[in-house]
Design an enzyme around this catalytic site. Structure first.
Site, PDB file in Angstrom:
ATOM      1  N   ASP A  68    -111.065  34.235 -35.029  1.00  0.00           N
ATOM      2  CA  ASP A  68    -111.361  34.592 -36.417  1.00  0.00           C
ATOM      3  C   ASP A  68    -110.143  35.141 -37.161  1.00  0.00           C
ATOM      4  OD1 ASP A  68    -111.339  36.882 -34.853  1.00  0.00           O
ATOM      5  OD2 ASP A  68    -113.458  37.299 -35.101  1.00  0.00           O
ATOM      6  N   GLU A 118    -122.092  37.939 -37.389  1.00  0.00           N
ATOM      7  CA  GLU A 118    -122.855  39.179 -37.543  1.00  0.00           C
ATOM      8  C   GLU A 118    -124.338  38.907 -37.263  1.00  0.00           C
ATOM      9  OE1 GLU A 118    -121.312  41.812 -37.661  1.00  0.00           O
ATOM     10  OE2 GLU A 118    -119.885  42.047 -39.298  1.00  0.00           O
ATOM     11  N   ASP A 149    -122.537  46.243 -33.431  1.00  0.00           N
ATOM     12  CA  ASP A 149    -123.798  45.630 -33.870  1.00  0.00           C
ATOM     13  C   ASP A 149    -124.110  44.345 -33.083  1.00  0.00           C
ATOM     14  OD1 ASP A 149    -121.912  43.878 -34.890  1.00  0.00           O
ATOM     15  OD2 ASP A 149    -122.494  44.131 -36.992  1.00  0.00           O
ATOM     16  N   HIS A 162    -122.037  41.712 -32.638  1.00  0.00           N
ATOM     17  CA  HIS A 162    -121.401  40.459 -33.069  1.00  0.00           C
ATOM     18  C   HIS A 162    -120.388  39.959 -32.033  1.00  0.00           C
ATOM     19  CE1 HIS A 162    -118.212  42.974 -35.430  1.00  0.00           C
ATOM     20  NE2 HIS A 162    -117.606  42.469 -34.395  1.00  0.00           N
TER      21      HIS A 162
HETATM   22  C1  F6R Z   1    -112.009  39.913 -33.044  1.00  0.00           C
HETATM   23  C2  F6R Z   1    -113.437  39.647 -32.916  1.00  0.00           C
HETATM   24  C3  F6R Z   1    -114.447  40.748 -32.964  1.00  0.00           C
HETATM   25  C4  F6R Z   1    -114.065  41.941 -32.092  1.00  0.00           C
HETATM   26  C5  F6R Z   1    -115.130  43.030 -32.186  1.00  0.00           C
HETATM   27  C6  F6R Z   1    -114.783  44.231 -31.334  1.00  0.00           C
HETATM   28  O1  F6R Z   1    -111.258  38.722 -32.959  1.00  0.00           O
HETATM   29  O2  F6R Z   1    -113.803  38.523 -32.783  1.00  0.00           O
HETATM   30  O3  F6R Z   1    -115.696  40.261 -32.543  1.00  0.00           O
HETATM   31  O4  F6R Z   1    -113.933  41.507 -30.772  1.00  0.00           O
HETATM   32  O5  F6R Z   1    -115.277  43.414 -33.511  1.00  0.00           O
HETATM   33  O6  F6R Z   1    -113.630  44.828 -31.833  1.00  0.00           O
HETATM   34  P1  F6R Z   1    -112.884  45.956 -30.999  1.00  0.00           P
HETATM   35  O7  F6R Z   1    -112.387  45.304 -29.775  1.00  0.00           O
HETATM   36  O8  F6R Z   1    -111.773  46.412 -31.887  1.00  0.00           O
HETATM   37  O9  F6R Z   1    -113.897  47.015 -30.723  1.00  0.00           O
END
Ligand code: F6R
Length: 262
Positions: free
Chosen positions: A67, A143, A136, A138
């Site tokens: 992403d 989401e 959450d 995701h």
């Molecule tokens: C990032 C991504 C997100 C993160 C998630 C957790 O490329 O795809 O799904 O993996 O938001 O973020 P952290 O690791 O910062 O807690």
């Protein structure tokens, strides 16, 4: 799903990195799906160490990132493009032409997203997709209530994600872009293996819902229950809400040596 609970984050990072290294050694032309955020940083550091000290060779590896924020140029220090160069690509021998990160500045987003999907297919699909998980539930930036069949597209981030990610934007939620490009859940499910990393108490509920809850678009990561090869690397804190925690540890400790990842 395989649940690998380690006493600390460092051990999870080492075990997960060994799994990726084995994939690359078995097939030097492997295709890896990459994630950003704090969760994979330690594993990337271990891969860098393996490259420098053990000659782990990335020269023929291809990567696709999950992403990117819409509206952030590559030069922005919070763009995922910038993140990947800093945290991994600048330190290994990957060929820049083999690196794919969604372009948050693309002019025609729907066409760009379709092209990204086509490139993954042309590369032969993803061998191992690295994932973090949002508080959450995701994965990528899919989401809650994202279609479980979704493909690469634009998404709007939730208030919760904007709040969680404001720590990277001087704590100012209003600076976090509201939109992103993300691989879809359908895209992620096509990877031949998914490797999810989660650490800390803040992930405990999302992890328990993902592993032991019903499969629901309200917890996008729960779809991984349907994946043949989903491995979840967590520390004790992220494992703290799991009902069958002791069982997962018992299963892993009893795995025959030849079947162990590390
Ligand atoms: C990032 C991504 C997100 C993160 C998630 C957790 O490329 O795809 O799904 O993996 O938001 O973020 P952290 O690791 O910062 O807690």
């Amino acid at each position: 799903m395989e649940i690998i609970i380690s006493p600390d984050q460092k051990q999870s990072n080492i075990t997960a990195a060994r799994l990726i290294a084995r994939q690359i050694k078995e097939n030097p032309q492997s295709v890896l799906g990459m994630a950003t955020g704090s969760s994979p940083i330690g594993m990337y550091q271990e891969l860098i160490r393996m490259h420098k000290e053990e000659e782990l060779d990335f020269s023929q590896v291809t990567t696709f990132n999950l992403d990117e924020y819409v509206g952030l140029p590559k030069t922005h220090d919070q763009s995922y493009y910038y993140f990947m160069q800093e945290k991994l690509f600048n330190h290994i021998n990957i060929a820049p032409a083999n690196v794919h990160i969604p372009d948050g500045m693309a002019a025609d987003m729907p066409a760009y997203c379709a092209e990204y999907e086509a490139k993954i297919k042309q590369a032969g699909g993803i061998d191992i997709q690295v994932l973090g998980i949002g508080s959450d539930g995701h994965i990528g930036f899919n989401e809650p209530t994202s279609s479980l069949a979704s493909r690469t597209r634009i998404k709007t981030l939730t208030k919760q994600t904007l709040e969680d990610n404001s720590r990277f934007f001087d704590g100012d939620e209003s600076l976090v872009p509201r939109h992103c490009i993300t691989m879809g859940i359908g895209t992620i499910m096509e990877a031949r293996m998914n490797l999810l990393l989660a650490f800390g108490e803040g992930k405990a509920k999302a992890i328990a819902d993902t592993i032991e809850g019903p499969i629901t678009s309200m917890v996008p990561a729960s779809i991984l229950q349907h994946h043949e090869q989903a491995k979840v690397f967590i520390d004790e804190d992220a494992a703290s809400n799991l009902k069958l925690k002791d069982y997962y540890k018992w299963v892993y400790s009893g795995k025959p040596g030849w079947q162990k990842d590390a």
